[in-house]
Structure formats: structure tokens, C-alpha cells
Write a protein that holds these residues in place. Sequence first.
Motif, PDB file in Angstrom:
ATOM      1  N   PRO A 179      -4.866   5.262 -10.207  1.00 22.51           N
ATOM      2  CA  PRO A 179      -3.941   4.607  -9.274  1.00 22.51           C
ATOM      3  C   PRO A 179      -4.639   3.870  -8.143  1.00 22.51           C
ATOM      4  N   GLN A 180      -5.789   4.386  -7.692  1.00 27.95           N
ATOM      5  CA  GLN A 180      -6.469   3.735  -6.567  1.00 27.95           C
ATOM      6  C   GLN A 180      -7.024   2.358  -6.916  1.00 27.95           C
ATOM      7  N   TYR A 181      -7.104   2.033  -8.225  1.00 26.76           N
ATOM      8  CA  TYR A 181      -7.508   0.682  -8.589  1.00 26.76           C
ATOM      9  C   TYR A 181      -6.530  -0.355  -8.055  1.00 26.76           C
ATOM     10  N   LEU A 182      -5.266   0.068  -7.895  1.00 24.71           N
ATOM     11  CA  LEU A 182      -4.257  -0.862  -7.368  1.00 24.71           C
ATOM     12  C   LEU A 182      -4.535  -1.229  -5.919  1.00 24.71           C
ATOM     13  N   ILE A 183      -5.265  -0.376  -5.189  1.00 30.27           N
ATOM     14  CA  ILE A 183      -5.644  -0.713  -3.811  1.00 30.27           C
ATOM     15  C   ILE A 183      -6.509  -1.968  -3.824  1.00 30.27           C
ATOM     16  N   TRP A 184      -7.477  -2.026  -4.742  1.00 28.76           N
ATOM     17  CA  TRP A 184      -8.340  -3.206  -4.836  1.00 28.76           C
ATOM     18  C   TRP A 184      -7.501  -4.452  -5.121  1.00 28.76           C
ATOM     19  N   LEU A 185      -6.621  -4.320  -6.120  1.00 31.14           N
ATOM     20  CA  LEU A 185      -5.856  -5.473  -6.561  1.00 31.14           C
ATOM     21  C   LEU A 185      -4.889  -5.960  -5.493  1.00 31.14           C
ATOM     22  N   LEU A 186      -4.270  -5.025  -4.765  1.00 23.20           N
ATOM     23  CA  LEU A 186      -3.361  -5.423  -3.686  1.00 23.20           C
ATOM     24  C   LEU A 186      -4.118  -6.145  -2.577  1.00 23.20           C
ATOM     25  N   SER A 193       2.359   3.269 -10.737  1.00 18.24           N
ATOM     26  CA  SER A 193       1.133   4.067 -10.676  1.00 18.24           C
ATOM     27  C   SER A 193       1.369   5.366  -9.917  1.00 18.24           C
ATOM     28  N   ALA A 194       2.084   5.280  -8.797  1.00 26.07           N
ATOM     29  CA  ALA A 194       2.388   6.485  -8.030  1.00 26.07           C
ATOM     30  C   ALA A 194       3.378   7.378  -8.766  1.00 26.07           C
ATOM     31  N   LEU A 195       4.243   6.774  -9.571  1.00 21.76           N
ATOM     32  CA  LEU A 195       5.161   7.574 -10.377  1.00 21.76           C
ATOM     33  C   LEU A 195       4.386   8.370 -11.426  1.00 21.76           C
ATOM     34  N   GLY A 196       3.364   7.719 -12.011  1.00 21.71           N
ATOM     35  CA  GLY A 196       2.539   8.418 -12.995  1.00 21.71           C
ATOM     36  C   GLY A 196       1.666   9.494 -12.371  1.00 21.71           C
ATOM     37  N   TYR A 197       1.126   9.203 -11.177  1.00 25.15           N
ATOM     38  CA  TYR A 197       0.356  10.198 -10.426  1.00 25.15           C
ATOM     39  C   TYR A 197       0.614   9.985  -8.940  1.00 25.15           C
ATOM     40  N   PRO A 198       1.114  10.999  -8.255  1.00 25.04           N
ATOM     41  CA  PRO A 198       1.193  12.403  -8.669  1.00 25.04           C
ATOM     42  C   PRO A 198       2.564  12.850  -9.193  1.00 25.04           C
ATOM     43  N   LEU A 199       3.602  12.000  -9.115  1.00 23.05           N
ATOM     44  CA  LEU A 199       4.960  12.487  -9.339  1.00 23.05           C
ATOM     45  C   LEU A 199       5.197  13.029 -10.748  1.00 23.05           C
ATOM     46  N   LEU A 200       4.776  12.309 -11.773  1.00 22.44           N
ATOM     47  CA  LEU A 200       5.033  12.740 -13.152  1.00 22.44           C
ATOM     48  C   LEU A 200       3.732  13.027 -13.896  1.00 22.44           C
ATOM     49  N   LEU A 229      -9.127  -8.524 -14.843  1.00 19.99           N
ATOM     50  CA  LEU A 229      -9.670  -8.436 -16.197  1.00 19.99           C
ATOM     51  C   LEU A 229     -10.503  -7.174 -16.385  1.00 19.99           C
ATOM     52  N   PHE A 230     -11.337  -6.861 -15.413  1.00 25.27           N
ATOM     53  CA  PHE A 230     -12.156  -5.661 -15.546  1.00 25.27           C
ATOM     54  C   PHE A 230     -11.324  -4.385 -15.401  1.00 25.27           C
ATOM     55  N   THR A 231     -10.204  -4.471 -14.728  1.00 27.63           N
ATOM     56  CA  THR A 231      -9.314  -3.307 -14.611  1.00 27.63           C
ATOM     57  C   THR A 231      -8.623  -3.018 -15.931  1.00 27.63           C
ATOM     58  N   VAL A 232      -8.002  -4.024 -16.526  1.00 25.43           N
ATOM     59  CA  VAL A 232      -7.222  -3.772 -17.741  1.00 25.43           C
ATOM     60  C   VAL A 232      -8.103  -3.417 -18.934  1.00 25.43           C
ATOM     61  N   LEU A 269       0.809  -1.216   0.000  1.00 22.43           N
ATOM     62  CA  LEU A 269       0.000   0.000   0.000  1.00 22.43           C
ATOM     63  C   LEU A 269       0.849   1.276   0.000  1.00 22.43           C
ATOM     64  N   PRO A 270       1.953   1.359   0.771  1.00 22.64           N
ATOM     65  CA  PRO A 270       2.763   2.579   0.749  1.00 22.64           C
ATOM     66  C   PRO A 270       3.426   2.856  -0.600  1.00 22.64           C
ATOM     67  N   LEU A 271       3.499   1.858  -1.481  1.00 22.81           N
ATOM     68  CA  LEU A 271       4.046   2.111  -2.818  1.00 22.81           C
ATOM     69  C   LEU A 271       3.183   3.104  -3.585  1.00 22.81           C
ATOM     70  N   LEU A 272       1.923   3.244  -3.168  1.00 25.98           N
ATOM     71  CA  LEU A 272       1.015   4.227  -3.765  1.00 25.98           C
ATOM     72  C   LEU A 272       1.114   5.583  -3.073  1.00 25.98           C
ATOM     73  N   LEU A 273       2.138   5.729  -2.221  1.00 24.41           N
ATOM     74  CA  LEU A 273       2.369   6.971  -1.468  1.00 24.41           C
ATOM     75  C   LEU A 273       1.157   7.270  -0.593  1.00 24.41           C
ATOM     76  N   HIS A 274       0.649   8.501  -0.619  1.00 24.47           N
ATOM     77  CA  HIS A 274      -0.448   8.863   0.285  1.00 24.47           C
ATOM     78  C   HIS A 274      -1.815   8.770  -0.378  1.00 24.47           C
TER      79      HIS A 274
END
Length: 415
Positions: A330-337, A365-372, A320-323, A141-146
Motif C-alpha cells: 500500500p505504501q507504494y501509493l504514497i510515491w505515486l500520489l 489499497s487501504a481496504l486490502g490492508y489493513p481492513l480486509l 510501470l515499475f510498480t505494476v 494521502l488520508p485515503l491510505l488511512l494511517h
Amino acid sequence: MTTHQAPQQTPLPLLSRSDATTTHRHRTLAAVWAVTRLGMLVLLVRDDLGVGGVSREVYVLYAGWYEQLARGVFPYGDTTWQYPPGAAAVFLSPGLLPWLSYFQAFVALALLADAAVALALARAGGRDAGTAGAWLWTCGLPLLLHIPLARYDVQTTALAVLALLALLRPRPRPRLGGALAGLGATVKVWPLLTLLGTPRGRPTRTAWTSAAAAAAALLAGLALGFPHTLDFLRQQGDRGVQIESLGGTALHLARLADLPYHVEYRYGAFEFLGPQVPAVARLSLLLTAAAFGWLLLWRVRARRWTPATPCDAALCAVLLFTVTSRVISPQYLIWLLGLAAVCLTTRRTTQRPAALLLLPAAALSALGYPLLYEDVIASTPAGCTVLVLRNGLLLAAAWLSCRGLWRATTAASNA
């Protein structure tokens, strides 16, 4: 002469070596959870990474919805309101902590849900798989930052995780699992997929009946108390191709090649506009329908259920429904994790390779938002690279997930 023997003292019970090891692991896990969540809180308070203002979602958008909902009115005509009626309960829940500001109460409840998931996963692993699932959740979860603390997806994921764990207990409780999945579906639909892998027969009937009853009861209560409870359906139908989706990645590459596509903020997200964008959106819907068809085919062809099948099927379905979605925030990764962590609570899972791929996908995902995010919006080479890598990992995880589930459960794999 009579000899008196001293009475024997009963020795104090001692922890076995395995119990002591388990206690040590749980204490270590708790310490890591506390340290990482403190780091996430610091990032949330500062909220100066990249672009977008992650916390703004809570103290502006969610707080505004809270004011409307507290007056007994759904956000009617609001293009950013795209959630099922049960989401109102989550947005109103900070009112249970009136001594805190809305922002503080929302974050506190998100942390409480996060801790409940970690604790449930740690207890569920037991002697079978230890704390592998809890570690994936705690460190993933912390990989998604805050981001997880400023979205309501942790609360939704908690309902899905608890629903699955109720189905995976040594003595499964399909009625409880179904009720939790049904409540989760009224909040964000996807938790209903946790019931896809329930064993045929009575467990499936019990779980789905319980889910329908729980969802119907909550929706009926909301419909009586609030007007316009189904307005969110119109907003969902009008959505286009969001810039972080798989289709959006293809349009980024086309834009990088100087084709006439541009990005505009619509329906609460940045979406592409330009030639063939509606066709890309329709293709995404067709792929989602195809994914649903594959899952139905799997359900019909499956012949062998293991204790891990419910969680394996749930992760596979949500991947499957995500892709295939028009939106991969990015918050979709919370579900998957969360679902991947449940899979790792049993050694019988087929989803370990897919689960491990979700960790770098979360970091990207966190690199794409919000970092870049500026680079992603502008379709720069850096922004495109991040999206290609992240979505490529999600595609690979979906493929491995489908293959593992199919091979473990269909008749052909057991011939």
C-alpha cells in the motif's frame, strides 16, 4: 490670500482580488491538511483497524534497526532489511528529537515531511494550475488511512517531489534537482527516476552528474562508518511473489479455483508458495526489464519537451515499475500520489487521467490492508475482488500514463 491644501495621503496597499483568493485557498488547504492529519493520528494511536498492527512496523522493526544502527552496525543477515544504505539516515533521524520516544519522533518527522510536500506543491502551482497538486496530496494521502505515518515512504517521496519541483521551476535548477534525486535513490532507489524526463543536453548532464556525486558522497560516508552496507541486495534478490502484487493477484484467483497455492510470511511480507510461483517471479522481472526498455525507447524517440515532461515521465516510470513489481505494498501509493501531485502543478501535464485513477486505487489499497487483510491472505472472494480492482486501476493508470507521455513528446504525435 494663500490657500493651503491638505497633504495627500498615500493609500495603503490592498491585496488584489486574485491575491486574496490565493490566500483564502491556501488557508482552506492548511485547515483541511490539519483536520485530515489529526484523523490519521487518531487512527495511528488506536491502530485497531483490520489485521496487522500498522504502527508495529515503527515501534518494533524500525526501533530495533535504530538500536543496531546507533551502534554503527547495519542489520546484517536480517531478511527484513531490504533497503539501500541511505535508509539508515531516515531510521536514525528520530534521534534528533531525544525528548520524544522513538515512535513519537518518527511520526513527528513523517508529518513534517508531509507538510513540506503540501507547502511546496501549493507554492509550485502558482497562477498556472493553482493548488490542484497540493489538494491531490492533501486529500489523497488520508485515503491510505494511517499507513503513511508508520512507513518511511513519505520522507522518501518528499525528496522526489522536491527534486522534481527544482526541475520544474520557471528557472530550473538541475543541479539541486539531481542532488535531491541522488540522495533519494540512496534511500529507496526509485527517486532516481525523477531525472528520466530532463531535457536533452546540458540539463540532463548536470542533473545526472549532481545525482551521482550526491549519492556517491553519502554512500562513501556510510561505507566508512558502517560494515555490510550492501547486504540488502541479497535480501532483495531472494524475495518471491508478494500477495498484493499483480502476479500475486493471478495466484489468488488460481487458489480460489482450488489450485495448490498457499501463503507464508517470508522476508517481511506474505508471499505465495506453490507450483510455478518462481516462474511468476521471473515473469515479473522480465516485465520490469521490458518496462525499462520501453522507457529507453521513449527517451530516444522523444522530440518535444514541455515544462511538464520531467514530472510526466517520472510518474509514468514509477507506475510501470510498480505494476511489474513482485511487491505492490500500500505504501507504494504514497510515491505515486506525490508524483501525480507534482504533475498537477502544471496545466501542460498529460497525466491528469492517470493521476485521478490513483485516488480510488489508494482507497482500495487501504481496504486490502489493513481492513480486509485476513481476506487477502486467505484469498477469499472479497479479498480477491479488492486486489483485482486495485491492480486493475493501477494497470489502467499505467496505460493512460504511457499513452499520454508518448503522444505529447514523440515525433509521430506532432506530425
